[in-house]
Design a protein around this motif. Structure first.
Motif, PDB file in Angstrom:
ATOM      1  N   GLU A 189     102.812  -9.405 -28.409  1.00  0.00           N
ATOM      2  CA  GLU A 189     102.167  -9.831 -29.582  1.00  0.00           C
ATOM      3  C   GLU A 189     101.598 -11.083 -29.538  1.00  0.00           C
ATOM      4  N   LEU A 190     100.197 -11.290 -29.999  1.00  0.00           N
ATOM      5  CA  LEU A 190      99.732 -12.785 -30.069  1.00  0.00           C
ATOM      6  C   LEU A 190      99.055 -12.653 -31.580  1.00  0.00           C
ATOM      7  N   ASP A 191      99.245 -14.045 -32.049  1.00  0.00           N
ATOM      8  CA  ASP A 191      98.522 -14.277 -33.086  1.00  0.00           C
ATOM      9  C   ASP A 191      98.325 -15.840 -33.182  1.00  0.00           C
ATOM     10  N   PRO A 192      97.335 -16.283 -32.201  1.00  0.00           N
ATOM     11  CA  PRO A 192      97.199 -17.438 -32.213  1.00  0.00           C
ATOM     12  C   PRO A 192      96.672 -18.481 -33.387  1.00  0.00           C
ATOM     13  N   PRO A 193      97.065 -19.385 -33.756  1.00  0.00           N
ATOM     14  CA  PRO A 193      97.932 -20.482 -33.029  1.00  0.00           C
ATOM     15  C   PRO A 193      99.567 -20.405 -33.323  1.00  0.00           C
ATOM     16  N   ASN A 194      99.913 -19.231 -34.380  1.00  0.00           N
ATOM     17  CA  ASN A 194     101.060 -19.184 -34.861  1.00  0.00           C
ATOM     18  C   ASN A 194     102.120 -18.506 -34.256  1.00  0.00           C
ATOM     19  N   HIS A 195     101.881 -17.547 -33.276  1.00  0.00           N
ATOM     20  CA  HIS A 195     102.903 -16.704 -33.090  1.00  0.00           C
ATOM     21  C   HIS A 195     102.650 -16.001 -31.279  1.00  0.00           C
ATOM     22  N   VAL A 196     103.481 -16.017 -30.533  1.00  0.00           N
ATOM     23  CA  VAL A 196     103.447 -15.276 -29.242  1.00  0.00           C
ATOM     24  C   VAL A 196     104.797 -14.701 -29.105  1.00  0.00           C
ATOM     25  N   GLU A 197     104.705 -13.483 -28.664  1.00  0.00           N
ATOM     26  CA  GLU A 197     105.870 -12.564 -28.444  1.00  0.00           C
ATOM     27  C   GLU A 197     105.778 -11.806 -27.201  1.00  0.00           C
ATOM     28  N   PHE A 198     106.875 -11.981 -26.322  1.00  0.00           N
ATOM     29  CA  PHE A 198     106.658 -10.973 -25.184  1.00  0.00           C
ATOM     30  C   PHE A 198     107.884 -10.824 -24.422  1.00  0.00           C
ATOM     31  N   GLU A 199     107.955  -9.886 -23.564  1.00  0.00           N
ATOM     32  CA  GLU A 199     109.178  -9.386 -22.746  1.00  0.00           C
ATOM     33  C   GLU A 199     109.169 -10.188 -21.569  1.00  0.00           C
ATOM     34  N   ASP A 220     115.053  -7.408 -19.475  1.00  0.00           N
ATOM     35  CA  ASP A 220     116.276  -7.313 -20.458  1.00  0.00           C
ATOM     36  C   ASP A 220     115.827  -8.252 -21.384  1.00  0.00           C
ATOM     37  N   TRP A 221     114.735  -9.217 -21.469  1.00  0.00           N
ATOM     38  CA  TRP A 221     115.088 -10.400 -22.421  1.00  0.00           C
ATOM     39  C   TRP A 221     113.503 -10.306 -23.184  1.00  0.00           C
ATOM     40  N   HIS A 222     113.684 -10.752 -24.383  1.00  0.00           N
ATOM     41  CA  HIS A 222     112.440 -10.719 -25.311  1.00  0.00           C
ATOM     42  C   HIS A 222     112.247 -12.425 -25.893  1.00  0.00           C
ATOM     43  N   ILE A 256     112.952 -17.861 -30.349  1.00  0.00           N
ATOM     44  CA  ILE A 256     114.058 -16.686 -30.749  1.00  0.00           C
ATOM     45  C   ILE A 256     114.015 -16.014 -29.125  1.00  0.00           C
ATOM     46  N   ARG A 257     115.073 -15.958 -28.795  1.00  0.00           N
ATOM     47  CA  ARG A 257     115.528 -15.423 -27.680  1.00  0.00           C
ATOM     48  C   ARG A 257     116.414 -14.093 -27.902  1.00  0.00           C
ATOM     49  N   SER A 258     116.066 -12.871 -27.388  1.00  0.00           N
ATOM     50  CA  SER A 258     116.761 -11.759 -27.840  1.00  0.00           C
ATOM     51  C   SER A 258     116.876 -10.990 -26.512  1.00  0.00           C
ATOM     52  N   GLY A 259     117.442  -9.970 -26.832  1.00  0.00           N
ATOM     53  CA  GLY A 259     117.764  -8.825 -25.682  1.00  0.00           C
ATOM     54  C   GLY A 259     119.332  -9.135 -24.944  1.00  0.00           C
ATOM     55  N   TRP A 260     120.216 -10.049 -25.465  1.00  0.00           N
ATOM     56  CA  TRP A 260     121.241 -10.236 -24.738  1.00  0.00           C
ATOM     57  C   TRP A 260     122.347  -9.182 -25.361  1.00  0.00           C
ATOM     58  N   TYR A 261     123.034  -8.587 -24.389  1.00  0.00           N
ATOM     59  CA  TYR A 261     124.020  -7.383 -24.741  1.00  0.00           C
ATOM     60  C   TYR A 261     125.377  -7.834 -23.834  1.00  0.00           C
ATOM     61  N   THR A 262     126.464  -8.209 -24.425  1.00  0.00           N
ATOM     62  CA  THR A 262     127.496  -8.374 -23.869  1.00  0.00           C
ATOM     63  C   THR A 262     128.235  -7.166 -22.843  1.00  0.00           C
ATOM     64  N   GLU A 263     127.545  -6.085 -23.081  1.00  0.00           N
ATOM     65  CA  GLU A 263     128.047  -5.149 -22.151  1.00  0.00           C
ATOM     66  C   GLU A 263     126.960  -4.709 -21.025  1.00  0.00           C
ATOM     67  N   GLU A 264     125.951  -5.369 -21.107  1.00  0.00           N
ATOM     68  CA  GLU A 264     124.791  -5.315 -19.966  1.00  0.00           C
ATOM     69  C   GLU A 264     124.982  -6.079 -18.564  1.00  0.00           C
ATOM     70  N   ILE A 265     124.436  -5.441 -17.781  1.00  0.00           N
ATOM     71  CA  ILE A 265     124.684  -6.104 -16.390  1.00  0.00           C
ATOM     72  C   ILE A 265     123.038  -6.214 -15.969  1.00  0.00           C
ATOM     73  N   ILE A 306     124.260 -15.153 -17.725  1.00  0.00           N
ATOM     74  CA  ILE A 306     123.077 -15.580 -17.621  1.00  0.00           C
ATOM     75  C   ILE A 306     122.432 -16.268 -18.985  1.00  0.00           C
ATOM     76  N   ARG A 307     123.044 -15.637 -20.071  1.00  0.00           N
ATOM     77  CA  ARG A 307     122.724 -16.394 -21.410  1.00  0.00           C
ATOM     78  C   ARG A 307     123.141 -17.827 -21.693  1.00  0.00           C
ATOM     79  N   GLU A 308     124.325 -18.038 -20.941  1.00  0.00           N
ATOM     80  CA  GLU A 308     125.099 -19.305 -21.083  1.00  0.00           C
ATOM     81  C   GLU A 308     124.145 -20.340 -20.222  1.00  0.00           C
ATOM     82  N   HIS A 309     123.953 -19.797 -18.981  1.00  0.00           N
ATOM     83  CA  HIS A 309     122.985 -20.498 -17.774  1.00  0.00           C
ATOM     84  C   HIS A 309     121.721 -20.758 -18.675  1.00  0.00           C
ATOM     85  N   MET A 310     121.063 -19.788 -19.175  1.00  0.00           N
ATOM     86  CA  MET A 310     119.546 -20.192 -19.717  1.00  0.00           C
ATOM     87  C   MET A 310     119.681 -21.092 -20.923  1.00  0.00           C
TER      88      MET A 310
END
Length: 78
Positions: A3-13, A17-19, A37-46, A56-60
């Motif tokens: 999603e793009l709404d320049p210059p206010n917002h950009v959102e991408f995969e 696994d991550w958004h 905002i980082r999302s897509g982190w699930y404790t049960e996922e590999i 990976i979340r802690e590393h990033m």
């Protein structure tokens, strides 16, 4: 999804696994508020490279904090 709404917002995969979302908001005192905002982190996922999302979340996390708190202000402040 991207999603793009320049210059206010950009959102991408980022990979499968991550958004990521970057938002800019102009404040009344002529400053700009930046939100990451980082999302897509699930404790049960590999990941495809056999690492748990939690590891990976802690590393990033350290990388994003350095970029947002140190590198970004140094780059944009004149």
């Amino acid at each position: 999804m991207t999603e793009l709404d320049p210059p206010n917002h950009v959102e991408f995969e980022w990979d499968k696994d991550w958004h990521l979302t970057f938002e800019l908001k102009k404040l009344e005192d002529n400053r700009t508020e930046f939100t990451l905002i980082r999302s897509g982190w699930y404790t049960e996922e590999i990941t495809d490279f056999v690492q748990p999302h939690t590891a990976i979340r802690e590393h990033m996390k350290g990388g994003w904090e350095k970029i947002v708190k140190d590198k970004l202000p140094a780059y944009i402040e004149v």
